[in-house]
Design a protein around this motif. Structure first.
Motif, short mmCIF file in Angstrom:
data_model
loop_
_atom_site.label_atom_id
_atom_site.label_comp_id
_atom_site.label_asym_id
_atom_site.label_seq_id
_atom_site.Cartn_x
_atom_site.Cartn_y
_atom_site.Cartn_z
N GLU A 54 0.63 -1.30 0.02
CA GLU A 54 -0.09 0.10 -0.14
C GLU A 54 0.94 1.29 -0.07
OE1 GLU A 54 -3.81 0.65 0.10
OE2 GLU A 54 -3.22 -1.09 -0.99
N MET A 55 2.16 0.95 0.81
CA MET A 55 2.92 2.23 0.58
C MET A 55 3.41 2.73 -0.58
SD MET A 55 5.47 1.96 3.97
CE MET A 55 4.95 2.41 5.65
N ILE A 56 3.63 1.67 -1.58
CA ILE A 56 4.25 1.85 -2.83
C ILE A 56 3.02 2.63 -3.75
CG2 ILE A 56 4.54 0.71 -4.96
CD1 ILE A 56 6.67 0.25 -3.31
N THR A 57 1.77 2.05 -3.48
CA THR A 57 0.60 2.80 -4.09
C THR A 57 0.36 4.23 -3.78
OG1 THR A 57 -0.27 0.58 -4.64
CG2 THR A 57 -1.82 2.46 -4.92
N ARG A 58 -0.07 4.31 -2.50
CA ARG A 58 -0.56 5.42 -1.85
C ARG A 58 0.53 6.62 -1.58
NH1 ARG A 58 -5.51 5.15 -0.39
NH2 ARG A 58 -6.72 3.07 -0.24
N HIS A 59 1.77 6.14 -1.37
CA HIS A 59 2.61 7.13 -1.21
C HIS A 59 3.59 7.44 -2.42
CE1 HIS A 59 1.53 7.38 2.68
NE2 HIS A 59 2.17 6.57 3.54
N LEU A 60 4.27 6.13 -2.89
CA LEU A 60 5.29 6.55 -3.89
C LEU A 60 4.75 6.76 -5.31
CD1 LEU A 60 7.88 3.62 -3.26
CD2 LEU A 60 7.52 5.79 -2.28
N LEU A 61 3.59 6.15 -5.68
CA LEU A 61 3.00 6.10 -6.88
C LEU A 61 2.14 7.45 -7.17
CD1 LEU A 61 2.04 2.53 -8.19
CD2 LEU A 61 4.02 3.90 -8.98
N ASP A 62 1.74 7.71 -6.04
CA ASP A 62 0.61 9.06 -5.71
C ASP A 62 1.65 10.07 -5.76
OD1 ASP A 62 -2.27 9.92 -5.06
OD2 ASP A 62 -0.87 10.86 -3.24
N SER A 63 2.64 10.10 -5.13
CA SER A 63 3.73 11.17 -5.63
C SER A 63 4.45 11.67 -6.78
CB SER A 63 4.90 11.06 -4.25
OG SER A 63 4.19 11.29 -3.24
N LEU A 64 4.35 10.24 -7.49
CA LEU A 64 4.95 10.23 -8.74
C LEU A 64 3.91 10.85 -10.00
CD1 LEU A 64 7.00 6.95 -8.75
CD2 LEU A 64 7.95 9.18 -9.05
N ALA A 65 2.90 10.68 -9.59
CA ALA A 65 1.74 10.75 -10.65
C ALA A 65 1.94 12.40 -10.98
CB ALA A 65 0.35 10.60 -10.12
N ILE A 66 2.49 13.28 -9.85
CA ILE A 66 2.32 14.99 -10.18
C ILE A 66 3.82 15.26 -10.93
CG2 ILE A 66 1.07 15.24 -8.33
CD1 ILE A 66 3.35 16.80 -6.95
N LEU A 67 4.63 14.44 -11.21
CA LEU A 67 5.89 14.71 -11.64
C LEU A 67 6.13 15.31 -13.06
CD1 LEU A 67 9.17 14.30 -11.37
CD2 LEU A 67 8.92 12.10 -12.50
N PRO A 68 5.07 14.87 -14.00
CA PRO A 68 4.96 15.61 -15.27
C PRO A 68 4.75 17.08 -15.00
CG PRO A 68 3.99 13.58 -15.21
CD PRO A 68 4.24 13.74 -14.08
N TYR A 69 4.26 17.64 -13.88
CA TYR A 69 3.77 18.97 -13.78
C TYR A 69 4.69 19.86 -12.96
CZ TYR A 69 -0.64 16.61 -15.27
OH TYR A 69 -1.43 16.14 -15.94
N VAL A 70 5.71 19.12 -12.37
CA VAL A 70 6.79 19.86 -11.68
C VAL A 70 7.69 20.60 -12.28
CG1 VAL A 70 8.61 19.41 -10.11
CG2 VAL A 70 6.56 18.00 -9.55
N GLN A 71 8.30 21.79 -12.10
CA GLN A 71 8.89 22.68 -13.15
C GLN A 71 9.84 23.33 -12.08
OE1 GLN A 71 5.60 24.73 -14.95
NE2 GLN A 71 6.29 26.51 -13.63
N GLY A 72 10.82 24.21 -12.81
CA GLY A 72 11.58 25.11 -11.97
C GLY A 72 13.06 24.37 -11.29
N ARG A 73 13.88 25.10 -10.72
CA ARG A 73 15.21 24.73 -10.26
C ARG A 73 15.06 24.54 -8.75
NH1 ARG A 73 18.25 22.20 -12.12
NH2 ARG A 73 20.04 23.22 -10.79
N THR A 74 13.84 25.32 -7.97
CA THR A 74 13.67 25.18 -6.69
C THR A 74 12.16 24.61 -6.35
OG1 THR A 74 13.14 27.56 -6.66
CG2 THR A 74 15.34 27.01 -6.25
N LEU A 75 12.04 24.02 -5.22
CA LEU A 75 11.01 23.31 -4.88
C LEU A 75 10.77 23.40 -3.33
CD1 LEU A 75 8.83 20.44 -6.43
CD2 LEU A 75 9.38 20.27 -3.93
#
Length: 209
Positions: A54-75
């Motif tokens: 469940e950690m893989i799904t609810r934490h890792l994959l859930d977080s990775l789902a927004i990766l295409p929208y992340v931008q810039g040099r600082t976060l």
């Protein structure tokens, strides 16, 4: 108890379903992070999710789902908890400066250990209330952290003039839209399909008006 091999298959299938291409070492490092979180969670109760799969799904994959929208040099990842999505993004897309912010001392101790153990360059953890954090960031992430009104009220000063705010939500937050403070506007709303997660997930993109 899922074996590491089984967790790796679940993670790799999820990454493929999301259509992502990650660095060669990302999968083992994400699994190292999950194992560290699981170990600390037994003593410190960092997340309500106990099952490794469940950690893989609810934490890792859930977080990775927004990766295409992340931008810039600082976060800046506000209310990061045990590093979600901030640590996952640091592993999946290295090279940017990332600030992980949480007010909970136990969680920040875990974050610092994760940064050390996983050798995450350019990542630091800060124990602070969001309203007391200083600086300007190209991208701000916040996962189920507060209402849009509170989120932007407390942390809006951290968004760079051309920056993008990525608010991760469950159901579509239409009821929260009227509360968006003056000076900010919605740039987009995306329904996210997280592999293996039947629940609704939405990403709201906000910027300066």
């Amino acid at each position: 108890m899922a074996s590491r091999d089984a967790l790796q298959v679940r993670l790799e299938q999820g990454i493929a379903a999301l259509g992502l291409s990650l660095p060669a070492d990302a999968v083992p490092r994400l699994l190292d992070y999950q194992a560290l979180l699981e170990r600390w969670n037994a003593a410190y109760n960092l997340t309500a999710v106990r099952d490794p799969a469940e950690m893989i799904t609810r934490h890792l994959l859930d977080s990775l789902a927004i990766l295409p929208y992340v931008q810039g040099r600082t976060l800046a990842d506000l209310g990061t908890g045990p590093g979600l999505p901030g640590i996952v993004l640091a592993i999946a897309a290295p090279g940017r400066e990332i600030l992980l912010v949480d007010s909970n001392g136990k969680k920040v101790r875990f974050l610092r250990e994760a940064i050390r153990a996983l050798k995450l360059e350019g990542v630091r953890a800060l124990q602070s209330r969001v309203e007391d954090v200083e600086g300007k960031y190209d991208c701000i992430t916040a996962r189920a952290f507060a209402s849009l009104a509170d989120m932007l009220g407390w942390g809006g000063h951290l968004l760079a003039p051309e920056g993008i705010w990525l608010a991760m939500k469950g159901k579509r937050p239409d009821d929260e839209l009227p509360g968006i403070p003056t000076g900010f506007e919605v740039r987009g709303m995306h329904e996210l399909a997280v592999p293996g997660l039947p629940a609704e997930r939405h990403l709201l993109m906000l910027g300066r008006a």
